[in-house]
Each structure stands twice: as structure tokens, then as C-alpha cells.
Design an enzyme around this catalytic site. Structure first.
Site, mmCIF file in Angstrom:
data_model
loop_
_atom_site.group_PDB
_atom_site.id
_atom_site.type_symbol
_atom_site.label_atom_id
_atom_site.label_comp_id
_atom_site.label_asym_id
_atom_site.label_seq_id
_atom_site.Cartn_x
_atom_site.Cartn_y
_atom_site.Cartn_z
ATOM 1 N N ARG A 116 0.810 -1.233 0.000
ATOM 2 C CA ARG A 116 0.000 0.000 0.000
ATOM 3 C C ARG A 116 0.836 1.273 0.000
ATOM 4 O O ARG A 116 0.379 2.324 0.438
ATOM 5 C CB ARG A 116 -0.980 0.014 1.175
ATOM 6 N N LYS A 138 3.039 11.571 -10.938
ATOM 7 C CA LYS A 138 2.127 10.678 -11.661
ATOM 8 C C LYS A 138 2.884 9.383 -11.934
ATOM 9 O O LYS A 138 3.992 9.418 -12.485
ATOM 10 C CB LYS A 138 1.703 11.277 -13.003
ATOM 11 N N GLU A 180 8.887 19.691 -24.464
ATOM 12 C CA GLU A 180 8.219 19.956 -23.184
ATOM 13 C C GLU A 180 8.797 21.218 -22.524
ATOM 14 O O GLU A 180 8.078 21.961 -21.846
ATOM 15 C CB GLU A 180 8.348 18.750 -22.239
ATOM 16 N N LYS A 222 7.019 23.411 -13.631
ATOM 17 C CA LYS A 222 6.199 22.245 -13.277
ATOM 18 C C LYS A 222 5.921 22.234 -11.771
ATOM 19 O O LYS A 222 4.809 21.886 -11.341
ATOM 20 C CB LYS A 222 6.881 20.952 -13.727
ATOM 21 N N GLU A 232 -4.719 17.145 -10.638
ATOM 22 C CA GLU A 232 -5.323 17.620 -11.877
ATOM 23 C C GLU A 232 -6.835 17.744 -11.718
ATOM 24 O O GLU A 232 -7.610 17.255 -12.533
ATOM 25 C CB GLU A 232 -4.990 16.639 -13.019
ATOM 26 N N ARG A 242 -3.526 21.865 -13.165
ATOM 27 C CA ARG A 242 -2.473 21.021 -13.753
ATOM 28 C C ARG A 242 -2.729 20.706 -15.219
ATOM 29 O O ARG A 242 -1.804 20.430 -15.978
ATOM 30 C CB ARG A 242 -2.356 19.722 -12.937
ATOM 31 N N ASN A 246 -0.955 19.991 -20.186
ATOM 32 C CA ASN A 246 -1.346 19.248 -21.377
ATOM 33 C C ASN A 246 -1.389 20.133 -22.614
ATOM 34 O O ASN A 246 -1.939 19.728 -23.646
ATOM 35 C CB ASN A 246 -2.716 18.586 -21.172
ATOM 36 N N HIS A 249 -1.057 18.571 -25.944
ATOM 37 C CA HIS A 249 -1.139 17.114 -25.754
ATOM 38 C C HIS A 249 -2.412 16.486 -26.319
ATOM 39 O O HIS A 249 -2.434 15.285 -26.561
ATOM 40 C CB HIS A 249 -1.022 16.763 -24.269
ATOM 41 N N HIS A 253 -1.421 13.428 -28.283
ATOM 42 C CA HIS A 253 -1.742 12.039 -27.904
ATOM 43 C C HIS A 253 -2.406 11.297 -29.059
ATOM 44 O O HIS A 253 -2.162 10.104 -29.273
ATOM 45 C CB HIS A 253 -2.699 12.018 -26.702
ATOM 46 N N HIS A 265 7.222 11.016 -27.984
ATOM 47 C CA HIS A 265 6.185 11.824 -27.340
ATOM 48 C C HIS A 265 6.375 13.322 -27.639
ATOM 49 O O HIS A 265 5.440 14.011 -28.052
ATOM 50 C CB HIS A 265 6.230 11.557 -25.837
HETATM 51 N N1 GLY Z 1 2.776 15.538 -18.041
HETATM 52 C C1 GLY Z 1 1.609 16.178 -17.599
HETATM 53 C C2 GLY Z 1 1.471 16.188 -16.114
HETATM 54 O O1 GLY Z 1 2.390 15.850 -15.400
HETATM 55 O O2 GLY Z 1 0.426 16.539 -15.632
#
Ligand code: GLY
Length: 364
Positions: A116, A138, A180, A222, A232, A242, A246, A249, A253, A265
Site C-alpha cells: 500500500r 504521476k 516539453e 512544473k 489535476e 495542472r 497538457n 497534448h 496524444h 512523445h
Molecule cells: N505531463 C503532464 C502532467 O504531469 O500533468
């Protein structure tokens, strides 16, 4: 040394410093075992990390991952869990994710799910992972049905960014990461754009300090965005959370998916940013000169700025299926001007098709 502070639920620092890997022992705490997840190409670096762990009195467990995105499968995940079980990994032990975004995503998710949740250290080794994929908490893996469909927000204890680990990175990988960096420049840090314009070759030189400076600036962008909205969850009215990360993106994507993830990417995001800028000119009044600046900057670092792949209808359908889409409503991050983002929700079809024609270079 440069640091950036992520003020999330479990706050952490990103440390950018030549030789930062040597700081790994500082993170051991009560860990008796340290699992180091890495791709084969980083075997030597992983061995160095293992030596540091051993010298500090803990037992390293080296786990080699398949290259790139092929590491992020349920099968690899299950194998990683099995390795931890056999090593007798406990709650106080430590996971290290060493490599590009796929390695750090997978290692972070193993850490998030083992007993966990155990502590983990992210050691990103590509430009893309240093400025984006490896730093924002993430974590996750892919399913045959789609990318990143399983995952967790699970912050690392620290991110160690050692610019020396970038040397030898293929130029196409550097360029992909710079997409990026440029994204962060447009959404929040114009000085980044000026620095790249001043000398694009320096910006792409892994041995030079200009790239390290750009990485540090990007990490600060960031950090500011993620600190305000780790999960997000807040794009409300004119305030974009957040989700602003994107930028470029949504179409990016779709291009990635239509090409079965064979194109990098950042290359797809670069095309997506040109599209988002074109759409912003039409719907948010973005100055056409700024749209031109997107094309010039991206081209200056060697990224393609026009697209001749899949037809519009195919990409339009892929975007509608994207997991970031809410219901069937298309959402794009747009720009009013550099540094000021705004959401474009459910845009008119003719504006979308027109912006796409401009990306194709077929716009009259
Ligand atoms: N790469 C997008 C984010 O970290 O939210």
C-alpha cells in the site's frame, strides 16, 4: 546545485546538480533494501547506484526493465512485485526509478502499490523525464487498451537530477524533451523561449550549461503548477490547474496513438502545440506572431512543425476517446498570450478543421 520545491500532500524537492546520484545514500532512512529499477542501457549507472547503497549499509536489488514504454505492462509489473516479494521487501524499504519516463512511471507505481505504498526516489536520465515525466508524482502503467490507464499519484521522496547522466543521450531524445521545455516556456516562462532563441544549438547540447539552466527553469514551472493542483482536479472557469501541462497534448496524444507510439512523445507534442496555437489564434485571439514563434522555436531545435500523417477524421475520433476528454466534450489547453493559458471547451468543428489544415500546411 538548483532545487525546486513541490508543495504537494507529501512535499518533496527536485535537486539538479552534477553528480546528484551520489546523494542517494542520504535517502536511505530505515531502508535495509533498495530496489533499483533501470533499463539495460543504464546497467553501469545502476551498478554505481548499487555500490552507493551497499557502501551505506543497505542491500541493493537490481531490477532490469524492458526498454521504453514496453516496461509499462501488467506483466512487467507483476514480475516486479514478485521480485520484491522474493527479496523480502518491507514497508521501510526504498524503491529507486532510474531512467526515462517509462522507468520512473513504472518504478513509482510499484512503490505506490507495494504494501500500500513505500518510499521511492526518482532519478530521471532523459531531458523529457527531468522536466516532466519523472518529477510530478504521476505513476502508472499501460494496458493493451490504452496508455496510462492504470496509475496513482504517488510523490517521490526526492528527485535526483544529474545532468552528467544526459551525456550520450540520442539527439532525437534531447529534441523530444525540448518540446516539453518549450511548452513550459509558452505556458509560464517566456525567459525560457528567449534563451532558446538566443542559441538553439546550445539548448540541445547535453554537455553544456545552457541546457541545464533550461531544465532547471522547466522544473520550476512544473513545480509551481503541480504544487497548486497535484491531482489535476481544478480547472474552474478561467483558472486552469495542472491540466495546463497538457498544452499541445490533446492532438499530440492522438498522433501518438495513430502511429502506434512509434513517434517520440515530444515530437507529437510539438505538432500538437502548433495545432493548439493555431486554434488559440482562431478562438482566443492569440497574436499570429506568437503562432509563428511556436513554429520557429520548435524548428530551431529540430522538431517538425507540420504534419502529413493520419487524416483529420481519424485524429478527431482518437481525441474524442482520449482519457482526458470529459464525456464526449473535447477540451484543449489554449493560449491567450505567452504565460496566459485558457481552456477551449467544445470548440466549433470548423475552427478545429481549419487549425488542422494550417498544421498540414494546406490552409489557403
Ligand atoms: N505531463 C503532464 C502532467 O504531469 O500533468
Amino acid at each position: 546545485m538548483t532545487t525546486a520545491h513541490f508543495a504537494t500532500d507529501h512535499p518533496y524537492e527536485v535537486i539538479i546538480e552534477r553528480g546528484a546520484l551520489a546523494r542517494l545514500p542520504e535517502q536511505l532512512g530505515d531502508a535495509a533494501r533498495v530496489a533499483i529499477f533501470h533499463p539495460r542501457v543504464l546497467t553501469k549507472t545502476a551498478a554505481r547506484a548499487a555500490d552507493l547503497v551497499r557502501a551505506a549499509g543497505a542491500q541493493p536489488v537490481l531490477v532490469e526493465l524492458p526498454e521504453g514504454e514496453s516496461a509499462k505492462t501488467p506483466e512487467v509489473l507483476a514480475a516486479c512485485w514478485g521480485t520484491l516479494a522474493r527479496a523480502g521487501f518491507t514497508r521501510t524499504d526504498l524503491v529507486v526509478g532510474l531512467g526515462g519516463g517509462a522507468s520512473t512511471d513504472l518504478a513509482g507505481f510499484v512503490a505506490a502499490t507495494w504494501l500500500r505504498g513505500v518510499r521511492w526516489v526518482s532519478v530521471p536520465t532523459t531531458v523529457l523525464a527531468m522536466v516532466d515525466a519523472g518529477i510530478g508524482g504521476k505513476t502508472g502503467a499501460d494496458l493493451p487498451e490504452g496508455k496510462n490507464l492504470i496509475g496513482a499519484f504517488w510523490e517521490p521522496s526526492v528527485v535526483l537530477e544529474d545532468p552528467d547522466l544526459l551525456v550520450g543521450l540520442p539527439m532525437a531524445e534531447v529534441r523530444s524533451g525540448l518540446a516539453e521545455v518549450i511548452k513550459h516556456g509558452f505556458i509560464r516562462d517566456s525567459a525560457t523561449l528567449d534563451l532558446i532563441e538566443e542559441n538553439p544549438a546550445d539548448a540541445a547540447d547535453t554537455g553544456g550549461t545552457r541546457l541545464h539552466e533550461l531544465i532547471a527553469r522547466s522544473v520550476q514551472v512544473k513545480a509551481a503548477v503541480v504544487s497548486a493542483d497535484l491531482r489535476e482536479s481544478t480547472s474552474v472557469g478561467d483558472r486552469v490547474g495542472r491540466e495546463q501541462l497538457n498544452y499541445g497534448h490533446t492532438l499530440g496524444h492522438a498522433i501518438e496513438a495513430s502511429e502506434h507510439f512509434t513517434r517520440r512523445h515530444g515530437e507529437c507534442v510539438a505538432l500538437g502545440m502548433v495545432f493548439a496555437a493555431e486554434l488559440s489564434e482562431r478562438l482566443l485571439g492569440l497574436d499570429p506572431a506568437v503562432v509563428g514563434r511556436h513554429r520557429r522555436l520548435l524548428a530551431a531545435v529540430g522538431l517538425a512543425t507540420s504534419y502529413h500523417g493520419a487524416p483529420w477524421q481519424e485524429l478527431r475520433e482518437l481525441m474524442a476517446r482520449d482519457k482526458k476528454t470529459r464525456g464526449t466534450t473535447l477540451r484543449f489547453v489554449g493560449l491567450r498570450r505567452p504565460g496566459q493559458v485558457a481552456m477551449i471547451v467544445d470548440p466549433p468543428e470548423d475552427a478545429l478543421a481549419d487549425a488542422f489544415a494550417a498544421l498540414r500546411g494546406t490552409h489557403s
